[in-house]
Design an enzyme around this catalytic site. Structure first.
Site, short mmCIF file in Angstrom:
data_model
loop_
_atom_site.label_atom_id
_atom_site.label_comp_id
_atom_site.label_asym_id
_atom_site.label_seq_id
_atom_site.Cartn_x
_atom_site.Cartn_y
_atom_site.Cartn_z
N LYS A 35 -7.95 6.99 -19.59
CA LYS A 35 -8.27 7.54 -20.89
C LYS A 35 -7.02 7.59 -21.79
CE LYS A 35 -12.20 7.92 -18.77
NZ LYS A 35 -12.70 9.13 -18.16
N ARG A 93 0.83 -1.21 0.00
CA ARG A 93 0.00 0.00 0.00
C ARG A 93 0.86 1.26 0.00
NH1 ARG A 93 -1.96 0.96 4.56
NH2 ARG A 93 -2.60 -1.18 4.95
N TYR A 109 -16.93 16.71 -14.85
CA TYR A 109 -17.25 15.28 -14.76
C TYR A 109 -18.31 15.07 -13.68
CZ TYR A 109 -16.33 10.29 -15.12
OH TYR A 109 -16.44 8.94 -15.32
N ASP A 135 -8.45 19.14 -13.65
CA ASP A 135 -8.62 17.82 -14.24
C ASP A 135 -8.31 17.99 -15.73
OD1 ASP A 135 -9.59 15.58 -15.56
OD2 ASP A 135 -11.31 15.32 -14.24
C1 LIG Z 1 -13.18 9.39 -16.85
C2 LIG Z 1 -12.99 10.68 -16.21
C3 LIG Z 1 -12.85 10.79 -14.82
C4 LIG Z 1 -12.94 9.59 -13.91
O1 LIG Z 1 -11.90 8.69 -14.14
P1 LIG Z 1 -12.02 7.11 -13.87
O2 LIG Z 1 -10.68 6.61 -14.24
O3 LIG Z 1 -13.14 6.59 -14.72
O4 LIG Z 1 -12.34 6.95 -12.41
C5 LIG Z 1 -12.65 12.04 -14.29
N1 LIG Z 1 -12.60 13.15 -15.06
C6 LIG Z 1 -12.74 13.09 -16.40
C7 LIG Z 1 -12.67 14.33 -17.19
C8 LIG Z 1 -12.94 11.86 -17.01
O5 LIG Z 1 -13.08 11.80 -18.34
#
Ligand SMILES: *Cc1c(COP(=O)(O)O)cnc(C)c1O
Length: 396
Positions: free
Chosen positions: A211, A61, A114, A186
């Protein structure tokens, strides 16, 4: 690597950052360190470790060598001192906010963010006595107007999802400095290839590594990059919260990252071509893509981004059912949530993300029934365009 990695190109860094090291059997690739714990030779070694004289593994961890390599690679791609990986993008975001914020503080978030992040802030954080203001996206003045004496943090996406508003990072940092606020972006939709918010003075950048970074629709991970001290604090809190990335996912992420820059070139080319094609089509009412002159964020995006990514949102001249028929007629993209992988994905946000919401509520936040979110993969541009052209014919 001995030389300064930051002087090298994005593709060279994507391949080599974090990896050049002599390994068992002189293996070229980083192995999957499938272990939950790390042994100590002696009580003395354990004491040396506790007193910070040696650096080694302790428990799963608190770190893993495969995960560490992926963190170093992403840190160098995003011009950061350090990075910390989490089990998912949401795990990264929620853990970050839980680490930074305290009861009685206030944060500002942008509306077109998001949805799960918004739910966490407006639902869960409020339960812990953290006040949250939601302001329109891409608008530094609206952010500044929402600043209160107890404001601690500004959180925004750039570009936002699904309308791809881009915030002027320089202005945002200037406002944050004036009011002594932390800034968190983000940056998932841009990925480190198209934008490096730390270069503008943003404090922390979060990516859903699920992504573009991983890029193959085959794993979940999240990452936060920033100054070493702040990343250390997040790593400490990860030891408590426990949202680590497992070594197998970290290996797939490292493997996916080697083609990151190459993939981004094709995502950018596909996104731009789709946006231009759709904008000229009579059955398309409106296209949202920051690379288009018609997008309200175009000037800002052009000034601070290297490319505009593979995500294109558009509204058809169609009903909800007709829009569904268009999606059903597409042959190349999968109908699936997510973005940033090699396979193109397409969705109708009114159904996939907002189905539970009353239609009037959806309208209020701008999610129309004919809105389509197309996440272009790395297929050949002409094939994607021809497929869209044939599918649009169902609209008559
Ligand atoms: C997909 C996404 C998230 C969340 O990410 P996960 O890996 O699915 O938990 C957060 N912000 C944006 C802009 C995203 O496209």
């Amino acid at each position: 690597m001995a030389r300064d990695m930051l002087s090298l190109g994005a593709s060279t860094r994507a391949v080599h950052s974090g990896e050049r090291q002599r390994r068992l059997g002189d293996a070229v690739t980083v192995p999957v360190y499938q272990t939950s714990t790390y042994a100590f030779e002696s009580t003395q070694q354990l004491i040396d470790f506790k007193e910070g004289r040696i650096d080694k593994g302790e428990y799963g961890r608190y770190g893993n060598p495969t995960v560490r390599k992926a963190e170093q690679k992403i840190a160098e791609l995003d011009h950061a001192e350090d990075a910390v990986l989490w089990a998912s993008g949401m795990c990264a975001m929620t853990s970050l906010l839980l680490t930074i914020l305290q009861t009685g503080q206030h944060m500002i978030i942008t509306a077109d963010s998001y949805r799960r992040t918004q739910q966490f802030c407006s639902g869960m954080l409020r339960r812990f006595g953290i006040d949250v203001s939601v302001v329109p996206p891409g608008d530094p003045e609206a952010i500044e107007a929402a600043v209160c004496p107890n404001t601690r943090l500004i959180l925004t996406e750039s570009p936002t999802n699904p309308f791809l508003y881009v915030i002027d990072l320089e202005k945002l940092v200037e406002i944050a400095k004036r009011h002594r606020l932390r800034t968190v972006i983000d940056s998932t939709l841009a990925a480190p290839y198209n934008q490096n918010p730390l270069d503008f003075g943003i404090d922390l950048v979060m990516h859903s590594a699920t992504k573009y970074l991983a890029g193959h629709n085959d794993l979940l991970a999240g990452v936060v990059v920033g100054k070493a001290g702040m990343i250390d604090a997040l790593r400490e809190s990860q030891g408590i919260l426990g949202g680590i990335t497992d070594p197998n996912s970290a290996y797939l992420l490292l493997r996916g990252l080697k083609s990151f820059a190459l993939r981004m070139v094709q995502h950018n080319a596909n996104g731009a071509a789709l946006a231009a094609f759709l904008e000229s089509h009579p059955k398309v009412r409106r296209v949202y893509y920051p690379g288009l002159k018609s997008h309200p964020s175009h000037a800002v995006a052009k000034a601070q981004m290297r490319g505009f990514g593979g995500l294109v949102s558009f509204e058809l001249d169609a009903t909800m059912a007709e829009t569904g028929a268009f999606l059903d007629a597409l042959e190349l993209p999968y109908m699936a949530p997510s973005l940033g992988g090699v396979e193109s994905l397409v969705e109708q946000p009114a159904i996939v993300s907002y189905y539970e919401m009353a239609p009037e509520e959806r309208q209020k936040i701008g999610i129309s029934d004919s809105l389509v979110r197309y996440a272009a993969g790395i297929e050949d541009t002409d094939d994607l365009l021809a497929d869209i052209e044939q599918a649009l014919k169902v609209l008559g």
